[in-house]
Structure formats: structure tokens, C-alpha cells
Design an enzyme around this catalytic site. Structure first.
Site, PDB file in Angstrom:
ATOM      1  N   PRO A  10     -82.430 -41.231  28.248  1.00 40.58           N
ATOM      2  CA  PRO A  10     -81.912 -40.029  28.891  1.00 40.58           C
ATOM      3  C   PRO A  10     -80.935 -39.230  28.026  1.00 40.58           C
ATOM      4  CG  PRO A  10     -80.925 -41.996  29.834  1.00 40.58           C
ATOM      5  CD  PRO A  10     -82.045 -42.462  28.958  1.00 40.58           C
ATOM      6  N   ASN A  11     -81.049 -37.929  28.173  1.00 37.68           N
ATOM      7  CA  ASN A  11     -80.189 -36.944  27.500  1.00 37.68           C
ATOM      8  C   ASN A  11     -80.485 -36.792  26.012  1.00 37.68           C
ATOM      9  OD1 ASN A  11     -78.577 -36.190  29.825  1.00 37.68           O
ATOM     10  ND2 ASN A  11     -77.713 -38.251  29.686  1.00 37.68           N
ATOM     11  N   ARG A  18     -76.001 -31.526  22.260  1.00 35.51           N
ATOM     12  CA  ARG A  18     -75.175 -32.435  23.053  1.00 35.51           C
ATOM     13  C   ARG A  18     -74.153 -33.161  22.171  1.00 35.51           C
ATOM     14  NH1 ARG A  18     -77.126 -38.440  24.608  1.00 35.51           N
ATOM     15  NH2 ARG A  18     -75.390 -38.980  25.963  1.00 35.51           N
ATOM     16  N   TYR A  23     -73.456 -37.217  18.128  1.00 30.55           N
ATOM     17  CA  TYR A  23     -74.910 -37.351  17.947  1.00 30.55           C
ATOM     18  C   TYR A  23     -75.497 -36.435  16.878  1.00 30.55           C
ATOM     19  CZ  TYR A  23     -74.062 -39.767  22.333  1.00 30.55           C
ATOM     20  OH  TYR A  23     -73.559 -40.618  23.288  1.00 30.55           O
ATOM     21  N   ASN A  75     -84.357 -46.134  21.644  1.00 33.44           N
ATOM     22  CA  ASN A  75     -82.960 -45.811  21.902  1.00 33.44           C
ATOM     23  C   ASN A  75     -82.864 -45.623  23.415  1.00 33.44           C
ATOM     24  OD1 ASN A  75     -80.422 -44.823  22.303  1.00 33.44           O
ATOM     25  ND2 ASN A  75     -80.518 -43.278  20.678  1.00 33.44           N
ATOM     26  N   ALA A  78     -78.065 -44.165  27.610  1.00 34.59           N
ATOM     27  CA  ALA A  78     -77.135 -44.743  28.594  1.00 34.59           C
ATOM     28  C   ALA A  78     -77.730 -45.963  29.295  1.00 34.59           C
ATOM     29  CB  ALA A  78     -76.734 -43.685  29.624  1.00 34.59           C
ATOM     30  N   HIS A  81     -76.772 -49.750  28.572  1.00 33.90           N
ATOM     31  CA  HIS A  81     -75.632 -50.459  29.159  1.00 33.90           C
ATOM     32  C   HIS A  81     -75.842 -50.812  30.630  1.00 33.90           C
ATOM     33  CE1 HIS A  81     -74.232 -48.698  25.476  1.00 33.90           C
ATOM     34  NE2 HIS A  81     -74.317 -47.475  25.961  1.00 33.90           N
ATOM     35  N   GLU A  99     -83.759 -51.787  18.385  1.00 34.81           N
ATOM     36  CA  GLU A  99     -82.880 -50.932  19.188  1.00 34.81           C
ATOM     37  C   GLU A  99     -82.107 -50.007  18.247  1.00 34.81           C
ATOM     38  OE1 GLU A  99     -80.155 -53.341  21.458  1.00 34.81           O
ATOM     39  OE2 GLU A  99     -78.864 -51.634  21.956  1.00 34.81           O
ATOM     40  N   HIS A 101     -79.237 -46.738  17.949  1.00 37.05           N
ATOM     41  CA  HIS A 101     -78.275 -45.786  18.530  1.00 37.05           C
ATOM     42  C   HIS A 101     -77.783 -44.876  17.419  1.00 37.05           C
ATOM     43  CE1 HIS A 101     -78.226 -48.027  22.209  1.00 37.05           C
ATOM     44  NE2 HIS A 101     -78.079 -49.131  21.496  1.00 37.05           N
ATOM     45  N   LEU A 102     -77.697 -43.599  17.725  1.00 35.03           N
ATOM     46  CA  LEU A 102     -77.202 -42.643  16.733  1.00 35.03           C
ATOM     47  C   LEU A 102     -75.731 -42.898  16.417  1.00 35.03           C
ATOM     48  CD1 LEU A 102     -78.975 -39.962  18.716  1.00 35.03           C
ATOM     49  CD2 LEU A 102     -79.274 -40.001  16.243  1.00 35.03           C
ATOM     50  N   ARG A 108     -66.772 -46.954  20.212  1.00 30.74           N
ATOM     51  CA  ARG A 108     -66.554 -46.043  21.336  1.00 30.74           C
ATOM     52  C   ARG A 108     -66.010 -46.810  22.556  1.00 30.74           C
ATOM     53  NH1 ARG A 108     -71.677 -42.368  21.952  1.00 30.74           N
ATOM     54  NH2 ARG A 108     -70.189 -41.223  23.256  1.00 30.74           N
TER      55      ARG A 108
HETATM   56  C1  DQA Z   1     -76.561 -43.645  22.421  1.00 29.96           C
HETATM   57  C2  DQA Z   1     -75.270 -44.346  22.817  1.00 29.96           C
HETATM   58  C3  DQA Z   1     -75.173 -44.504  24.333  1.00 29.96           C
HETATM   59  O1  DQA Z   1     -73.963 -45.159  24.677  1.00 29.96           O
HETATM   60  C4  DQA Z   1     -75.186 -43.150  24.997  1.00 29.96           C
HETATM   61  O2  DQA Z   1     -75.175 -43.291  26.412  1.00 29.96           O
HETATM   62  C5  DQA Z   1     -76.332 -42.303  24.552  1.00 29.96           C
HETATM   63  C6  DQA Z   1     -76.755 -42.341  23.156  1.00 29.96           C
HETATM   64  C7  DQA Z   1     -76.612 -43.341  20.908  1.00 29.96           C
HETATM   65  O3  DQA Z   1     -77.699 -43.037  20.424  1.00 29.96           O
HETATM   66  O4  DQA Z   1     -75.586 -43.358  20.236  1.00 29.96           O
HETATM   67  O5  DQA Z   1     -76.860 -41.509  25.326  1.00 29.96           O
HETATM   68  O6  DQA Z   1     -77.641 -44.516  22.716  1.00 29.96           O
END
Ligand code: DQA
Length: 146
Positions: A10-11, A18, A23, A75, A78, A81, A99, A101-102, A108
Site C-alpha cells: 500500500p501507498n 510521497r 522514499y 515490499n 505498512a 508490520h 523482502e 524496503h526503500l 525509524r
Molecule cells: C516501507 C517501510 C514501511 O514501514 C512503510 O509503511 C512503507 C514503506 C519502505 O519501503 O521503506 O510504506 O516498506
């Protein structure tokens, strides 16, 4: 032909606009295009999927049980978690995955330090921005060739 599936949570459709401090400014489309260029050179096909919904991602993974791919790069954003459902789908599909993550989730908020995926993943790449996806593809290609 070998197939790699890249799943974006998502997102991530908002990449580029964003929270660029976390990111970056690269769009999802441009990340996907770059990954397809890399896999094409290696004669491997790449599919991509993005969903803002947990059920969309679970169904995408379940569909891979009938129409399999050789490797998944995910990826979960959210859902990393929160989602036992996506974790269970990946375990059920029995497809190796990395897995990504950017951002460096460990630098964080504490709630980002826990992932429902890492212990089931072949590996974890985080904090390297869009380049992390390219490294994941390189690792997937290496895995498929070995
Ligand atoms: C993310 C890290 C997550 O905590 C966050 O909710 C994201 C992006 C990352 O790519 O850094 O949406 O997965």
C-alpha cells in the site's frame, strides 16, 4: 522461461511524491521499468503487482499457486508490520522471496522494526532506496542460476 514477480504494498503507488525524504523521488513505474530491463537482459520475465489492499495481495500470492513464478520480491509496505495473512499466503505458496524496503526501517519508529516476513524471507534489503530492488533482482537471478 523463468519468472520473477515483484509485489508492492500500500501507498507505493505514490512513490515519487510521497514523503520523498524517506522514499525518494523515483516513481513506481520507473522502478518497475528498470527491473524489467535488467531481467530482460537475463532472459527472465518480470511481472509486477501493486495493491493498497491486503486481500488484493493475498489473492495475488494465492493465484501464484496455480500459475507459479520462480521467485517473489515483495515490499509489503505498512503490511510488513501488521499482516499475518500475507505472511501465511507466502508460506503457503512455497515460493522463495526477498523482502525489500526503500527506507531503513530500523532507523525509524519502533513499530517499523518488526516484520512478519523477515524470518520467512531468503533475505532482507532495506535502506538503499530504489537501488534495493535492483539488488534484490540481482540476488534472485543469482539464486535462479545456482
Ligand atoms: C516501507 C517501510 C514501511 O514501514 C512503510 O509503511 C512503507 C514503506 C519502505 O519501503 O521503506 O510504506 O516498506
Amino acid at each position: 522461461m523463468r519468472k520473477i514477480m515483484v509485489i508492492h504494498g500500500p501507498n507505493l503507488n505514490l512513490l515519487g511524491v510521497r514523503e520523498p525524504e524517506h522514499y525518494g523521488r523515483t516513481s513506481l513505474e520507473s522502478i518497475n521499468r528498470k527491473l524489467a530491463e535488467i531481467t530482460h537482459v537475463h532472459g527472465v520475465s518480470l511481472e509486477t503487482f501493486q495493491s493498497n489492499s491486503e486481500s488484493g495481495i493475498v489473492e495475488c500470492i494465492q493465484n501464484l499457486m496455480d500459475d507459479p513464478v520462480d521467485f517473489i520480491i515483495i515490499n509489503p509496505a505498512a503490511f510488513t508490520h501488521t499482516s499475518i495473512a500475507i505472511r501465511d499466503a507466502l508460506v503457503a505458496a512455497r515460493i522463495p522471496f526477498i523482502e525489500v524496503h526503500l527506507s531503513n526501517v530500523f532507523s525509524r519508529e519502533p513499530f517499523r522494526h518488526h516484520s512478519y516476513f523477515t524470518d520467512k524471507a531468503l533475505g532482507l534489503i532495506c535502506g538503499l532506496g530504489p537501488h534495493g530492488y535492483e539488488l534484490a533482482v540481482a540476488a534472485a537471478l543469482h539464486y535462479l542460476e545456482s
